[in-house]
Design a protein around this motif. Structure first.
Motif, PDB file in Angstrom:
ATOM      1  N   THR A  18      17.730 128.310  87.353  1.00 33.68           N
ATOM      2  CA  THR A  18      16.771 128.804  86.359  1.00 33.68           C
ATOM      3  C   THR A  18      15.808 127.705  85.911  1.00 33.68           C
ATOM      4  OG1 THR A  18      18.347 128.345  84.590  1.00 33.68           O
ATOM      5  CG2 THR A  18      18.319 130.594  85.455  1.00 33.68           C
ATOM      6  N   SER A  19      16.039 126.463  86.321  1.00 34.31           N
ATOM      7  CA  SER A  19      15.091 125.405  85.948  1.00 34.31           C
ATOM      8  C   SER A  19      13.715 125.661  86.562  1.00 34.31           C
ATOM      9  CB  SER A  19      15.622 124.019  86.311  1.00 34.31           C
ATOM     10  OG  SER A  19      15.941 123.962  87.667  1.00 34.31           O
ATOM     11  N   MET A  20      13.626 126.530  87.573  1.00 32.62           N
ATOM     12  CA  MET A  20      12.298 126.834  88.121  1.00 32.62           C
ATOM     13  C   MET A  20      11.412 127.563  87.107  1.00 32.62           C
ATOM     14  SD  MET A  20      12.548 130.008  90.797  1.00 32.62           S
ATOM     15  CE  MET A  20      13.804 129.297  91.843  1.00 32.62           C
ATOM     16  N   PHE A  21      12.047 128.088  86.039  1.00 30.10           N
ATOM     17  CA  PHE A  21      11.279 128.788  85.011  1.00 30.10           C
ATOM     18  C   PHE A  21      10.894 127.873  83.837  1.00 30.10           C
ATOM     19  CE2 PHE A  21      13.728 132.050  87.231  1.00 30.10           C
ATOM     20  CZ  PHE A  21      12.741 132.992  87.509  1.00 30.10           C
ATOM     21  N   LEU A  22      11.346 126.632  83.861  1.00 31.47           N
ATOM     22  CA  LEU A  22      10.975 125.695  82.798  1.00 31.47           C
ATOM     23  C   LEU A  22       9.472 125.445  82.812  1.00 31.47           C
ATOM     24  CD1 LEU A  22      13.783 122.989  83.183  1.00 31.47           C
ATOM     25  CD2 LEU A  22      13.323 124.297  81.080  1.00 31.47           C
ATOM     26  N   PRO A  23       8.892 125.133  81.662  1.00 30.29           N
ATOM     27  CA  PRO A  23       7.472 124.774  81.691  1.00 30.29           C
ATOM     28  C   PRO A  23       7.287 123.416  82.374  1.00 30.29           C
ATOM     29  CG  PRO A  23       8.378 124.498  79.479  1.00 30.29           C
ATOM     30  CD  PRO A  23       9.458 125.120  80.300  1.00 30.29           C
ATOM     31  N   ARG A  24       6.088 123.177  82.900  1.00 35.32           N
ATOM     32  CA  ARG A  24       5.787 121.862  83.470  1.00 35.32           C
ATOM     33  C   ARG A  24       6.032 120.781  82.430  1.00 35.32           C
ATOM     34  NH1 ARG A  24       2.680 122.382  88.175  1.00 35.32           N
ATOM     35  NH2 ARG A  24       1.879 124.504  88.418  1.00 35.32           N
ATOM     36  N   GLY A  25       6.516 119.657  82.870  1.00 35.36           N
ATOM     37  CA  GLY A  25       6.733 118.543  81.953  1.00 35.36           C
ATOM     38  C   GLY A  25       8.113 118.549  81.309  1.00 35.36           C
ATOM     39  N   LEU A  42      16.446 121.229  79.685  1.00 35.00           N
ATOM     40  CA  LEU A  42      17.562 122.113  80.030  1.00 35.00           C
ATOM     41  C   LEU A  42      18.747 121.233  80.398  1.00 35.00           C
ATOM     42  CD1 LEU A  42      18.726 124.935  80.729  1.00 35.00           C
ATOM     43  CD2 LEU A  42      17.758 124.659  83.022  1.00 35.00           C
ATOM     44  N   VAL A  43      19.851 121.421  79.678  1.00 32.51           N
ATOM     45  CA  VAL A  43      21.055 120.627  79.932  1.00 32.51           C
ATOM     46  C   VAL A  43      22.127 121.565  80.472  1.00 32.51           C
ATOM     47  CG1 VAL A  43      22.807 119.130  78.904  1.00 32.51           C
ATOM     48  CG2 VAL A  43      20.461 119.078  78.028  1.00 32.51           C
ATOM     49  N   SER A  44      22.744 121.207  81.601  1.00 30.45           N
ATOM     50  CA  SER A  44      23.750 122.096  82.173  1.00 30.45           C
ATOM     51  C   SER A  44      24.694 121.336  83.095  1.00 30.45           C
ATOM     52  CB  SER A  44      23.058 123.204  82.982  1.00 30.45           C
ATOM     53  OG  SER A  44      24.000 123.928  83.740  1.00 30.45           O
ATOM     54  N   MET A  45      25.921 121.835  83.176  1.00 36.54           N
ATOM     55  CA  MET A  45      26.827 121.402  84.226  1.00 36.54           C
ATOM     56  C   MET A  45      26.190 121.739  85.570  1.00 36.54           C
ATOM     57  SD  MET A  45      29.795 120.075  84.341  1.00 36.54           S
ATOM     58  CE  MET A  45      30.508 119.163  82.991  1.00 36.54           C
ATOM     59  N   HIS A  46      26.492 120.965  86.595  1.00 39.79           N
ATOM     60  CA  HIS A  46      26.123 121.339  87.957  1.00 39.79           C
ATOM     61  C   HIS A  46      26.608 122.765  88.208  1.00 39.79           C
ATOM     62  CE1 HIS A  46      25.665 121.025  92.316  1.00 39.79           C
ATOM     63  NE2 HIS A  46      26.851 121.596  92.405  1.00 39.79           N
ATOM     64  N   PHE A  79      19.589 138.459  81.880  1.00 42.53           N
ATOM     65  CA  PHE A  79      18.826 137.449  82.604  1.00 42.53           C
ATOM     66  C   PHE A  79      17.424 137.265  82.006  1.00 42.53           C
ATOM     67  CE2 PHE A  79      16.416 135.630  86.105  1.00 42.53           C
ATOM     68  CZ  PHE A  79      17.217 134.540  86.400  1.00 42.53           C
ATOM     69  N   PRO A  80      16.693 138.351  81.758  1.00 43.59           N
ATOM     70  CA  PRO A  80      15.358 138.154  81.164  1.00 43.59           C
ATOM     71  C   PRO A  80      15.392 137.396  79.842  1.00 43.59           C
ATOM     72  CG  PRO A  80      15.561 140.381  81.986  1.00 43.59           C
ATOM     73  CD  PRO A  80      16.922 139.765  82.100  1.00 43.59           C
ATOM     74  N   SER A  81      16.399 137.639  79.002  1.00 44.89           N
ATOM     75  CA  SER A  81      16.409 136.935  77.720  1.00 44.89           C
ATOM     76  C   SER A  81      16.705 135.449  77.925  1.00 44.89           C
ATOM     77  CB  SER A  81      17.390 137.576  76.735  1.00 44.89           C
ATOM     78  OG  SER A  81      18.711 137.347  77.160  1.00 44.89           O
ATOM     79  N   ILE A  82      17.475 135.129  78.940  1.00 45.49           N
ATOM     80  CA  ILE A  82      17.705 133.711  79.264  1.00 45.49           C
ATOM     81  C   ILE A  82      16.403 133.060  79.730  1.00 45.49           C
ATOM     82  CG2 ILE A  82      18.838 132.154  80.910  1.00 45.49           C
ATOM     83  CD1 ILE A  82      21.250 134.035  80.853  1.00 45.49           C
ATOM     84  N   ILE A  83      15.685 133.753  80.593  1.00 44.73           N
ATOM     85  CA  ILE A  83      14.441 133.190  81.129  1.00 44.73           C
ATOM     86  C   ILE A  83      13.401 133.036  80.021  1.00 44.73           C
ATOM     87  CG2 ILE A  83      12.566 133.521  82.803  1.00 44.73           C
ATOM     88  CD1 ILE A  83      15.470 132.719  83.840  1.00 44.73           C
ATOM     89  N   GLN A  84      13.407 133.987  79.099  1.00 44.61           N
ATOM     90  CA  GLN A  84      12.513 133.873  77.939  1.00 44.61           C
ATOM     91  C   GLN A  84      12.749 132.545  77.218  1.00 44.61           C
ATOM     92  OE1 GLN A  84      10.519 136.858  76.213  1.00 44.61           O
ATOM     93  NE2 GLN A  84       9.542 134.915  75.700  1.00 44.61           N
ATOM     94  N   VAL A  85      14.019 132.206  77.014  1.00 39.60           N
ATOM     95  CA  VAL A  85      14.355 130.955  76.323  1.00 39.60           C
ATOM     96  C   VAL A  85      13.973 129.750  77.185  1.00 39.60           C
ATOM     97  CG1 VAL A  85      16.268 129.525  75.473  1.00 39.60           C
ATOM     98  CG2 VAL A  85      16.225 131.987  74.983  1.00 39.60           C
ATOM     99  N   ILE A  86      14.369 129.775  78.450  1.00 40.51           N
ATOM    100  CA  ILE A  86      14.159 128.611  79.308  1.00 40.51           C
ATOM    101  C   ILE A  86      12.681 128.345  79.550  1.00 40.51           C
ATOM    102  CG2 ILE A  86      14.480 127.797  81.701  1.00 40.51           C
ATOM    103  CD1 ILE A  86      17.338 128.770  81.512  1.00 40.51           C
ATOM    104  N   SER A  87      11.888 129.414  79.602  1.00 40.04           N
ATOM    105  CA  SER A  87      10.488 129.249  79.975  1.00 40.04           C
ATOM    106  C   SER A  87       9.677 128.498  78.926  1.00 40.04           C
ATOM    107  CB  SER A  87       9.844 130.606  80.250  1.00 40.04           C
ATOM    108  OG  SER A  87       9.771 131.350  79.053  1.00 40.04           O
TER     109      SER A  87
END
Ligand code: UDP
Length: 553
Positions: free
Chosen positions: A324-331, A314-318, A301-309
């Motif tokens: 995890t989109s809450m960890f995306l940067p603003r914008g 972020l492209v994903s199936m529902h 999980f941490p390595s995923i968040i590292q990437v997403i942050s």
């Protein structure tokens, strides 16, 4: 360390005496069981009865004192899901004198938070129902600090995301099944029971079809505060923010731009994207960016968040992984894909998250509208969307329908059938939707400069009236700026004035740039008017109305 020890070594005899003499004490917040959190001294738990126990003595306290209304339907919700009848909390009562005949209690010295996890197998539920509510419940009560003990009473095992729950405090959370290891009777010296629902934004459709909660009380600010705290606990530093804080040069910005990438969240067991490689190629080509895939099956999980942050998109199936989109940067942009016959507007937990005020994410969805591009699984077990167990007619009806009708949670077979389809993403239509959606993406600069400080009331409002002729009158209104305005840089300050004839339901609204105005249109002589004034910053930050003025013309 000495604190650990002194806490752990509470004097057993003093504790037991206190329990016998004073019994249990409870004080709660909340008028209703759905908004209640209770704080207890000496709440006990019998692992034999699998019940919490309240000991009555001469000095025990129980507030609210509901009598038997405590069972209508319960004292409180033990999970953050509102009024769910499998998640209620209550206790049994005994006189403290009964302790003489009971097994010796074991005392838990830690300040404890007692709750139910709602669905610890599902990442969306883990965050939305448990982690965020527990995090902010702990913020609400300062003795629920890093040393607090969490107790999960729903009765499940650790589950696949237990390491996330472990981030909430430095002490190992306890599961219901572990409580019996403490003996037949355990007593929590100090505990809180229940979770704050303040941060939840979605209802799952138990009584009405799923959708955003009616009165959302959380903003992106709190979600991001939580996300940042969790990332710190996971030892993830946001590369991009660290650099940007130092004020980046033209060169650095150029390099940042080169470093931009898209994350594709891949599911490998159900609800697959069948042409993931093709999708990735198309994204890379369209945006001239690297595309990185992440998956819960293959990475920590941490390595995923590292990437997403640090991702731009972020492209994903529902599906739950989109939390995890809450960890995306603003914008950043969230692109959610929906299988055939699933109406995106009806399933919006991730859209709602992305579009919370201050979350500063751009949200786009794509749905598969080509039946030939869907792969169904009618023969799977019902919980993975199989429909073979249904009557032939019903199967036919489902297969012929191109839209899942509105439904309640959680076992609707048509919904499960459609949501567990795999999808061949039609690249031209996907890119079309994406390009179109990106056109309306606001620039982050604009959202960043938008302030969230609201105006105070206007001050010293005054009115004057004069009658001109038997048919004409004038009403002059003036006021001073709100007190906080002199400390603020506000792009645009305007005032809204409502003029209401006494006894009428309607009013005339005016938006004015200045601090006084003389109204003559529609003002009648010998009439009583109520005048309301409020300040507005930057078009949409409304202040409160000052006390209205009553005027006779
Ligand atoms: N999951 C996953 N890969 C898959 C299917 C599921 O990582 O191929 C995860 C998913 O993110 C969620 C859990 O397994 O945390 C349960 O998935 P399910 O499809 O039941 O729930 P949904 O994603 O629809 O909320």
């Amino acid at each position: 360390q000495s604190k650990e020890l002194s806490q752990a070594r509470i004097d057993y005899h003093i504790a037991l005496q206190s329990l016998q003499e004073h019994g249990t004490r409870m004080v709660c917040t909340g008028k209703m069981h759905t908004d209640r959190i209770c704080r207890f001294d000496y709440l006990c738990y019998s692992s034999e009865a699998e019940e919490f126990v309240f000991f009555h003595s001469n000095s025990s306290v129980m507030l609210p004192n509901l009598g038997s209304r405590r069972f209508q339907p319960a004292l409180l919700d033990l999970s953050s899901v509102e009024d769910h009848n499998t998640q209620y909390f209550n206790f049994l009562e005994l006189p403290a004198a009964a302790l003489k005949f009971m097994p010796k209690p074991v005392f838990v010295p830690d300040v404890t938070l007692i709750l139910n996890r709602f669905n610890p197998d599902n990442l969306m539920h883990v965050f939305h129902d448990d982690l965020l509510p527990a995090f902010f419940t702990m913020k609400q009560y300062s003795d629920l600090d890093d040393e607090a003990r969490l107790v999960f009473m729903e009765g499940w095992g650790e589950g696949p995301h237990f390491d996330l729950y472990q981030l909430l405090s430095s002490k190992q959370p306890l599961l219901k099944e572990q409580l019996r290891n403490f003996g037949k009777l355990m007593c929590f010296t100090k505990s809180y029971v229940g979770l704050s629902k303040m941060t939840t934004w979605y209802q799952y459709g138990f009584v009405q079809p799923q959708g955003p909660k009616a009165n959302i009380l959380v903003s992106g600010n709190e979600i991001r505060h939580f996300a940042k705290a969790l990332m710190e606990k996971m030892n993830i530093t946001r590369q991009d923010e660290a650099e940007k804080d130092g004020g980046s040069s033209e060169q650095e910005r150029e390099r940042d731009k080169k470093d931009e990438y898209i994350a594709v969240f891949s599911r490998s067991t159900t609800r697959l994207i069948l042409n993931e490689a093709e999708l990735i190629m198309a994204l890379a080509q369209e945006f001239q960016m690297r595309v990185v895939t992440v998956s819960l099956e293959e990475q920590s999980f941490p390595s995923i968040i590292q990437v997403i942050s640090a991702a731009s998109m972020l492209v994903s199936m529902h599906g739950a992984q989109l939390i995890t989109s809450m960890f995306l940067p603003r914008g950043a942009t969230v692109v959610e894909l929906f299988p055939f016959a699933v109406t995106p507007e009806q399933y919006t937990p991730y859209k709602t998250l992305a579009t919370l005020p201050g979350m500063d994410l751009h949200y786009i969805f794509w749905r598969n509208s080509k039946e030939e591009n869907t792969v169904t699984h009618p023969d799977r077990p019902w919980e993975q969307g199989g429909i073979a167990h249904l009557e032939k007619d019903e199967q036919q009806r489902i297969l012929a329908s191109a839209d899942v009708p509105r439904h309640l949670c959680c076992r609707n077979p048509e919904w499960l059938f459609r949501i567990y389809q795999d999808t061949l993403v039609d690249i031209p239509s996907f890119l079309e939707v994406l390009k179109d959606g990106m056109k309306s993406k606001p620039s982050l600069k604009k959202t960043k400069t938008a302030s969230t400080v609201h105006p105070g009331r206007v001050r010293e409002a005054h009115c004057q009236t004069s009658v001109q002729t038997p048919n004409e009158a004038k009403l002059t209104v003036s006021w001073q700026i709100p007190w906080n305005l002199k400390y603020l840089k506000v792009r645009e300050v305007k005032y809204e004035v409502w003029i209401q004839e006494q006894g009428e339901n309607t009013y005339m609204p005016y938006i004015l740039p200045q601090q006084n105005y003389t109204f003559s249109e529609n003002i009648k002589p010998f009439t009583t008017y109520l005048v309301w004034v409020r300040c507005i910053f930057n078009k949409n930050l409304l202040g409160p109305f000052a006390d209205n003025k009553r005027m006779n013309t």
